[in-house]
Design an enzyme around this catalytic site. Structure first.
Site, PDB file in Angstrom:
ATOM      1  N   THR A 117     -80.772  49.140  50.484  1.00 21.84           N
ATOM      2  CA  THR A 117     -80.634  50.520  50.090  1.00 21.84           C
ATOM      3  C   THR A 117     -81.991  51.006  49.647  1.00 21.84           C
ATOM      4  O   THR A 117     -82.740  50.223  49.065  1.00 21.84           O
ATOM      5  CB  THR A 117     -79.686  50.533  48.855  1.00 21.84           C
ATOM      6  OG1 THR A 117     -78.470  49.937  49.245  1.00 21.84           O
ATOM      7  CG2 THR A 117     -79.472  51.905  48.293  1.00 21.84           C
TER       8      THR A 117
ATOM      9  N   VAL B 264     -66.961  51.593  51.487  1.00 19.04           N
ATOM     10  CA  VAL B 264     -67.963  52.383  50.776  1.00 19.04           C
ATOM     11  C   VAL B 264     -68.529  51.511  49.664  1.00 19.04           C
ATOM     12  O   VAL B 264     -67.783  50.831  48.962  1.00 19.04           O
ATOM     13  CB  VAL B 264     -67.334  53.673  50.193  1.00 19.04           C
ATOM     14  CG1 VAL B 264     -68.292  54.371  49.238  1.00 19.04           C
ATOM     15  CG2 VAL B 264     -66.929  54.630  51.326  1.00 19.04           C
TER      16      VAL B 264
HETATM   17  N1  GLY Z   1     -75.864  48.691  47.698  1.00 16.91           N
HETATM   18  C1  GLY Z   1     -75.436  49.246  48.890  1.00 16.91           C
HETATM   19  C2  GLY Z   1     -74.105  48.841  49.307  1.00 16.91           C
HETATM   20  O1  GLY Z   1     -73.582  47.823  48.878  1.00 16.91           O
HETATM   21  O2  GLY Z   1     -73.543  49.530  50.117  1.00 16.91           O
END
Ligand code: GLY
Length: 339
Positions: free
Chosen positions: A198, A227
């Site tokens: 991310t 999500v």
């Molecule tokens: N940290 C991003 C996800 O797990 O989608």
């Protein structure tokens, strides 16, 4: 005139950049300052810095910064990223300003800049979060282009490899281990484990206001509809302008479980340095999940407080983050880690 004003504001705010107990030590503190996850943060910081150094708002900086990563064809962020297990790229993003205004999108397809859609959700709707086809419909109504549904060459190759086994292992998500560092590392490590991550960015502007952004394609080959933490305010991102800001990268499920970024900010409110706040939050994940299961995942936080102090901590080795506070200072630092 504008430059003079900027210099005045800057010099008033010089207080010393404090990155605690890091390999590189700083005694100088200044704002504005921007911090982002991973080495992709270097390019993203450059765009954010252009906003900040011209006396711009932290909110504009964190949007424009992560848009650079969304435009790049890497395995983790934006439309060039790895798809879900059904072969579709689905994107999550969130943004938060200095007044607790926030917006996010999740499970969004075929839109190049989810971070900008998140900002529109914040600014143009009475809601905080839009998902899936509703988020896409809103984006198109706001003038965003619906891109072709097509995997990037790298993502297509990764997906074809993955299909050979077609195995979904949600707990295996070790980021940037021996396979390399940063979002341009191979999508699949030699040991068969999959990278994902991310870009998260937090900034403090000349006026002393904080904002943050976070954008991702989430876990590669995730279940359709999954999500992660990135679009969830308080999990992937949190900003309290009285205290500080924090953003997470890594296994989203485990960040959500402990409301990770909110926890970091609340610990800073209690007086902890950003690094200690990140460390304590990572410890909480170990407490919740147990050390053995934590060996299978990576979770990392970066934090910035109102004074311009910076900190980071990760579960495992391999996390790094980018700090920029001058034209000639935009550096990648190694995070400390617990395991
Ligand atoms: N940290 C991003 C996800 O797990 O989608």
């Amino acid at each position: 005139m504008q430059r003079r004003k900027f210099l005045q504001l800057s010099s008033l705010s010089v207080a010393g950049l404090s990155i605690k107990k890091n390999n590189l030590s700083f005694t100088e503190i200044r704002k504005p300052i921007v911090v982002a996850t991973w080495d992709a943060g270097i390019a993203a910081n450059k765009a954010a810095w252009n906003v900040l150094k011209n006396n711009g708002r932290a909110l504009d900086a964190v949007e424009q910064g992560v848009m650079v990563t969304e435009s790049s064809q890497n395995c983790c962020v934006g439309l060039g990223a790895n798809p879900d297990r059904d072969g579709f790229v689905t994107l999550d993003a969130s943004i938060m300003d200095e007044n607790f205004n926030c917006g996010s999108v999740a499970f969004l397809e075929r839109i190049k800049h989810p971070i900008s859609v998140a900002r529109k959700v914040m600014e143009k709707t009475p809601h905080v979060m839009l998902v899936g086809s509703g988020a896409q419909q809103f984006a198109v109504a706001e003038g965003f282009t619906l891109e072709e549904q097509k995997l990037s060459d790298d993502a297509k190759k990764s997906y074809e490899n993955w299909l050979k086994k077609n195995e979904y292992k949600p707990v295996i998500n070790i980021e940037r281990t021996e396979g390399g560092h940063g979002p341009f590392a191979p999508a699949q490590l030699e040991n068969g484990e999959w990278n994902h991550d991310t870009i998260g960015m937090i900034a403090l502007d000349v006026k002393g206001n904080l904002s943050g952004s976070c954008t991702t394609s989430g876990a590669g080959f995730k279940m359709r509809g999954r999500v992660g933490d990135s679009p969830i305010i308080g999990a992937g991102l949190f900003v309290d302008n009285e205290v500080g800001a924090a953003v997470a990268t890594g296994q989203g499920e485990d960040v959500i479980r402990i409301a990770g970024s909110h926890t970091v900010v609340e610990l800073m409110r209690q007086g902890l340095h950003p690094e200690d706040a990140c460390k304590k939050t990572v410890e909480r994940i170990i407490k919740a999940k147990g050390i053995e299961k934590c060996k299978q995942i990576q979770v990392c936080f970066i934090a910035l407080n109102k004074k311009g102090e910076v900190g980071a901590y990760a579960l495992q080795k391999g996390f790094n983050y980018s700090v920029c506070y001058a034209d000639d200072y935009n550096k990648l630092l190694d995070s400390k880690f617990l395991i």
